[in-house]
Scaffold this motif. Structure first.
Motif, PDB file in Angstrom:
ATOM      1  N   LEU A 121       0.854  -1.196   0.054  1.00 28.22           N
ATOM      2  CA  LEU A 121       0.188  -0.020   0.040  1.00 28.22           C
ATOM      3  C   LEU A 121       0.787   1.161   0.008  1.00 28.22           C
ATOM      4  O   LEU A 121       0.494   2.334  -0.827  1.00 28.22           O
ATOM      5  N   HIS A 122       1.872   1.202   0.864  1.00 25.06           N
ATOM      6  CA  HIS A 122       2.997   2.390   0.917  1.00 25.06           C
ATOM      7  C   HIS A 122       3.545   2.656  -0.392  1.00 25.06           C
ATOM      8  O   HIS A 122       3.415   3.698  -1.036  1.00 25.06           O
ATOM      9  N   GLU A 124       2.340   1.717  -3.315  1.00 30.83           N
ATOM     10  CA  GLU A 124       1.421   2.347  -4.428  1.00 30.83           C
ATOM     11  C   GLU A 124       0.934   3.597  -4.313  1.00 30.83           C
ATOM     12  O   GLU A 124       0.790   4.437  -4.997  1.00 30.83           O
ATOM     13  N   LEU A 125       0.572   4.012  -2.843  1.00 29.70           N
ATOM     14  CA  LEU A 125       0.335   5.402  -2.740  1.00 29.70           C
ATOM     15  C   LEU A 125       1.610   6.541  -2.983  1.00 29.70           C
ATOM     16  O   LEU A 125       1.119   7.495  -3.313  1.00 29.70           O
ATOM     17  N   ASP A 126       2.701   5.966  -2.744  1.00 34.35           N
ATOM     18  CA  ASP A 126       3.871   6.899  -2.933  1.00 34.35           C
ATOM     19  C   ASP A 126       4.090   7.230  -4.552  1.00 34.35           C
ATOM     20  O   ASP A 126       4.168   8.349  -4.636  1.00 34.35           O
ATOM     21  N   SER A 127       3.754   6.035  -5.349  1.00 33.89           N
ATOM     22  CA  SER A 127       3.950   6.289  -6.771  1.00 33.89           C
ATOM     23  C   SER A 127       2.642   7.145  -7.055  1.00 33.89           C
ATOM     24  O   SER A 127       2.918   8.191  -7.760  1.00 33.89           O
ATOM     25  N   HIS A 128       1.551   6.905  -6.687  1.00 36.91           N
ATOM     26  CA  HIS A 128       0.441   7.707  -7.125  1.00 36.91           C
ATOM     27  C   HIS A 128       0.553   9.154  -6.659  1.00 36.91           C
ATOM     28  O   HIS A 128       0.249  10.098  -7.515  1.00 36.91           O
ATOM     29  N   MET A 129       0.872   9.636  -5.429  1.00 36.10           N
ATOM     30  CA  MET A 129       1.055  10.689  -4.970  1.00 36.10           C
ATOM     31  C   MET A 129       1.908  11.616  -5.629  1.00 36.10           C
ATOM     32  O   MET A 129       2.207  12.586  -6.096  1.00 36.10           O
ATOM     33  N   MET A 130       3.512  10.580  -5.966  1.00 37.49           N
ATOM     34  CA  MET A 130       4.220  11.813  -6.667  1.00 37.49           C
ATOM     35  C   MET A 130       3.733  11.847  -8.206  1.00 37.49           C
ATOM     36  O   MET A 130       4.150  13.051  -8.680  1.00 37.49           O
ATOM     37  N   LYS A 131       3.104  11.026  -8.778  1.00 38.61           N
ATOM     38  CA  LYS A 131       2.478  11.332 -10.100  1.00 38.61           C
ATOM     39  C   LYS A 131       1.649  12.286  -9.945  1.00 38.61           C
ATOM     40  O   LYS A 131       1.467  13.491 -10.945  1.00 38.61           O
ATOM     41  N   GLU A 132       0.964  12.550  -9.048  1.00 44.19           N
ATOM     42  CA  GLU A 132      -0.014  13.932  -8.875  1.00 44.19           C
ATOM     43  C   GLU A 132       0.797  14.985  -8.596  1.00 44.19           C
ATOM     44  O   GLU A 132       0.609  16.090  -9.141  1.00 44.19           O
ATOM     45  N   GLU A 133       1.814  14.915  -7.669  1.00 43.81           N
ATOM     46  CA  GLU A 133       2.763  16.206  -7.362  1.00 43.81           C
ATOM     47  C   GLU A 133       3.437  16.673  -8.440  1.00 43.81           C
ATOM     48  O   GLU A 133       3.673  17.919  -8.835  1.00 43.81           O
ATOM     49  N   ALA A 162      -5.227   0.963  -5.130  1.00 44.17           N
ATOM     50  CA  ALA A 162      -5.274   1.330  -3.805  1.00 44.17           C
ATOM     51  C   ALA A 162      -6.296   0.656  -2.881  1.00 44.17           C
ATOM     52  O   ALA A 162      -6.046   0.465  -1.681  1.00 44.17           O
ATOM     53  N   THR A 163      -7.458   0.983  -3.451  1.00 48.16           N
ATOM     54  CA  THR A 163      -8.672   0.338  -2.714  1.00 48.16           C
ATOM     55  C   THR A 163      -8.601  -1.056  -2.682  1.00 48.16           C
ATOM     56  O   THR A 163      -8.788  -1.736  -1.301  1.00 48.16           O
ATOM     57  N   ASP A 164      -8.039  -1.975  -3.534  1.00 44.00           N
ATOM     58  CA  ASP A 164      -7.781  -3.253  -3.264  1.00 44.00           C
ATOM     59  C   ASP A 164      -6.716  -3.468  -2.240  1.00 44.00           C
ATOM     60  O   ASP A 164      -6.952  -4.611  -1.610  1.00 44.00           O
ATOM     61  N   LEU A 165      -5.686  -2.756  -2.230  1.00 41.03           N
ATOM     62  CA  LEU A 165      -4.842  -3.022  -1.271  1.00 41.03           C
ATOM     63  C   LEU A 165      -5.056  -2.594   0.271  1.00 41.03           C
ATOM     64  O   LEU A 165      -4.637  -3.571   0.963  1.00 41.03           O
ATOM     65  N   ALA A 202     -11.158   8.897   2.267  1.00 45.14           N
ATOM     66  CA  ALA A 202     -11.450  10.143   2.174  1.00 45.14           C
ATOM     67  C   ALA A 202     -10.687  10.910   1.047  1.00 45.14           C
ATOM     68  O   ALA A 202     -11.225  11.703   0.382  1.00 45.14           O
ATOM     69  N   HIS A 203      -9.673  10.550   1.084  1.00 43.23           N
ATOM     70  CA  HIS A 203      -8.602  11.260  -0.102  1.00 43.23           C
ATOM     71  C   HIS A 203      -9.264  10.646  -1.412  1.00 43.23           C
ATOM     72  O   HIS A 203      -9.350  11.556  -2.485  1.00 43.23           O
ATOM     73  N   ILE A 204      -9.405   9.486  -1.517  1.00 40.96           N
ATOM     74  CA  ILE A 204      -9.901   9.147  -2.982  1.00 40.96           C
ATOM     75  C   ILE A 204     -11.183   9.764  -3.308  1.00 40.96           C
ATOM     76  O   ILE A 204     -11.575  10.200  -4.465  1.00 40.96           O
TER      77      ILE A 204
END
Length: 220
Positions: A121-122, A124-133, A162-165, A202-204
């Motif tokens: 999960l970490h 996946e979220l880190d990759s996702h958030m970096m793409k957003e940033e 992320a939801t699946d994880l 909540a973030h999603i």
């Protein structure tokens, strides 16, 4: 999210901020037994389905009010409230999960596999958030709507992953149910995981239902 009495509780818990905790308090499992319709799950706990549905609608309304309305301020809110928080909390929860697995690995209710689930999960979220940033949010700030269609599609796919994880975390921790006599570390771990799970949902929700649609209507 359009919730009805036939909506599965696992889907509600994954997409509705606050629903997971409401279900926990009601004794409704949304982990292994989460494919049950809301009405059936409520009746199984002796609850009135319509009352539970009304409580979920109230949560939905509250979720849409708890963020800035102006778009640039909303992006700043996502960065400060969720990106920084997810990173900080996962950095502390992963070693705590590892400690609990190591010390209590022979317990019948030990959260075996939880550390691996949190690491996944970490990552996946880190990759996702970096793409957003680095890509998505700069395009939004610049008003470059023509270039947003593909990044937005990727972000929505990331949300599904992320939801699946997150469901994997719930499963490994037996629905975050503490065994009798759980130690302080185990208790602290599950308390932290409840908050993390609620924050990720909540973030999603905020991105999927509030932020992204503002730009998708412009790219259509």
């Amino acid at each position: 999210m359009n919730i009805t009495l036939e909506t599965q509780v696992r889907d509600i818990a994954a997409e509705m901020p606050g629903a997971a905790e409401l279900f926990r308090q009601a004794g409704i499992s949304f982990c292994c037994g989460g494919k049950m319709p809301l009405a059936e799950a409520a009746k199984g706990q002796g609850l009135d389905p319509e009352t539970l549905l009304a409580q979920l609608f109230a949560l939905q309304e509250a979720a849409n009010r708890d963020a800035p309305t102006e778009t640039l301020a909303l992006i700043d809110h996502v960065l400060a409230r969720y990106h920084e928080t997810h990173r900080r909390e996962l950095e502390s929860l992963i070693p705590l999960a590892q400690r609990v697995e190591t010390v209590h690995g022979d317990h019948d209710e030990a959260p075996l596999g939880l550390t691996a689930a949190l690491i996944a999960l970490h990552d996946e979220l880190d990759s996702h958030m970096m793409k957003e940033e680095r890509v998505l949010f700069p395009l939004m700030r610049a008003g470059n709507t023509a270039a947003l269609a593909a990044p937005l599609a990727v972000m929505r796919d990331d949300h599904h992953t992320a939801t699946d994880l997150l469901r994997g975390v719930e499963h490994a921790s037996h629905g975050l149910t503490l065994p009798e006599g759980a130690c302080g570390s185990w208790t602290a771990l599950y308390t932290g995981l409840r908050k993390l799970g609620d924050d990720v949902v909540a973030h999603i929700h905020l991105e999927e239902n509030v932020l992204f649609p503002r730009f998708e209507t412009q790219t259509a």
